[in-house]
Design an enzyme around this catalytic site. Sequence first.
Site, mmCIF file in Angstrom:
data_model
loop_
_atom_site.group_PDB
_atom_site.id
_atom_site.type_symbol
_atom_site.label_atom_id
_atom_site.label_comp_id
_atom_site.label_asym_id
_atom_site.label_seq_id
_atom_site.Cartn_x
_atom_site.Cartn_y
_atom_site.Cartn_z
ATOM 1 N N THR A 46 0.698 -1.182 0.129
ATOM 2 C CA THR A 46 0.056 0.203 -0.052
ATOM 3 C C THR A 46 0.866 1.292 0.112
ATOM 4 O O THR A 46 1.933 1.342 0.748
ATOM 5 C CB THR A 46 -0.975 0.179 1.231
ATOM 6 O OG1 THR A 46 -0.059 -0.068 2.288
ATOM 7 C CG2 THR A 46 -2.121 -1.120 1.175
ATOM 8 N N GLU A 100 -4.337 4.550 3.117
ATOM 9 C CA GLU A 100 -3.291 3.698 2.379
ATOM 10 C C GLU A 100 -4.250 3.321 1.091
ATOM 11 O O GLU A 100 -5.351 2.664 1.243
ATOM 12 C CB GLU A 100 -3.161 2.349 3.067
ATOM 13 C CG GLU A 100 -2.455 2.703 4.461
ATOM 14 C CD GLU A 100 -2.528 1.172 5.042
ATOM 15 O OE1 GLU A 100 -2.251 0.173 4.559
ATOM 16 O OE2 GLU A 100 -2.681 1.139 6.163
HETATM 17 C C1 LIG Z 1 -8.484 -2.459 0.623
HETATM 18 C C2 LIG Z 1 -8.043 -2.465 2.085
HETATM 19 C C3 LIG Z 1 -8.787 -2.901 3.053
HETATM 20 C C4 LIG Z 1 -8.426 -3.016 4.592
HETATM 21 N N1 LIG Z 1 -9.090 -3.317 5.321
HETATM 22 C C5 LIG Z 1 -8.713 -3.378 6.664
HETATM 23 C C6 LIG Z 1 -9.753 -3.688 7.665
HETATM 24 O O1 LIG Z 1 -10.923 -3.950 7.545
HETATM 25 N N2 LIG Z 1 -9.123 -3.901 9.142
HETATM 26 C C7 LIG Z 1 -7.764 -3.459 9.449
HETATM 27 O O2 LIG Z 1 -7.526 -3.315 10.457
HETATM 28 N N3 LIG Z 1 -6.936 -3.376 8.224
HETATM 29 C C8 LIG Z 1 -7.396 -3.152 6.945
HETATM 30 N N4 LIG Z 1 -6.510 -2.420 5.924
HETATM 31 C C9 LIG Z 1 -5.248 -2.198 6.469
HETATM 32 C C10 LIG Z 1 -3.992 -3.139 6.487
HETATM 33 O O3 LIG Z 1 -4.312 -3.988 7.746
HETATM 34 C C11 LIG Z 1 -2.948 -2.361 6.240
HETATM 35 O O4 LIG Z 1 -2.723 -2.443 4.909
HETATM 36 C C12 LIG Z 1 -1.663 -2.900 6.883
HETATM 37 O O5 LIG Z 1 -1.539 -2.509 8.433
HETATM 38 C C13 LIG Z 1 -0.193 -2.466 6.223
HETATM 39 O O6 LIG Z 1 -0.006 -1.334 6.635
HETATM 40 P P1 LIG Z 1 1.456 -0.649 6.560
HETATM 41 O O7 LIG Z 1 1.812 -0.897 5.283
HETATM 42 O O8 LIG Z 1 1.232 0.851 7.049
HETATM 43 O O9 LIG Z 1 2.112 -1.517 7.637
HETATM 44 C C14 LIG Z 1 -7.130 -2.427 4.626
HETATM 45 C C15 LIG Z 1 -6.179 -2.264 3.808
HETATM 46 C C16 LIG Z 1 -6.569 -2.148 2.332
HETATM 47 C C17 LIG Z 1 -5.706 -1.746 1.307
#
Ligand SMILES: Cc1cc2nc3c(=O)[nH]c(=O)nc-3n(C[C@H](O)[C@H](O)[C@H](O)COP(=O)(O)O)c2cc1C
Length: 170
Positions: A46, A100
Amino acid sequence: MPERRLNTSRPMVLPPDAPTTPFPIRLSGHVVKGFGRGSKELGIPTANLSDDALKALCEEIETGIYYGWVQLGDKDTAIHPMVMSVGWNPYYHNEKKSAEVHVIHQFEHDFYNAQIRVIVLGYIRAEQNYPSLDALIEDILTDVEVAKNCLDRKAYLEYKQDELFVHVKN
Ligand SMILES: Cc1cc2nc3c(=O)[nH]c(=O)nc-3n(C[C@H](O)[C@H](O)[C@H](O)COP(=O)(O)O)c2cc1C
């Protein structure tokens, strides 16, 4: 990436047939470093939005998962579908709100500091907590399919021509 299942209990396309208020929301900023878990733990990279873009966004929408179009950098004029998570990432207990963008395209490199232009066109679902990383991944991969289906409608495709994006001049 290993073969993953989708969450088949969810609808694969969502109304409405054309963007409605508060969409479209246009954002531009640059890509900043997140926690880096997206690529490593989830296999779903992301691009985190800088605080200026995040602030503009948070004034307009609630936390949740959204879809739209994205363009990255200043040379590549390609416009890709995207899914975006806005909020606190309950699974990871983040203390800072973030936005993100997962660009639905295979890239060979990352985009730290690159310019990013985003048009948000619709809402998919609320952020959730999950019992396992696999369950989170399954829902994100389902979001990707939902976003592709939702964007493949005339009123959404038209936004690829939006003046926010840099277009090749003929
Ligand atoms: C389309 C999409 C949906 C997401 N849905 C959730 C969610 O429902 N709950 C959640 O805790 N994180 C969700 N995430 C976030 C992910 O947990 C997140 O991308 C992950 O923490 C990586 O973040 P970082 O690269 O900053 O470490 C989602 C991310 C994306 C791209």
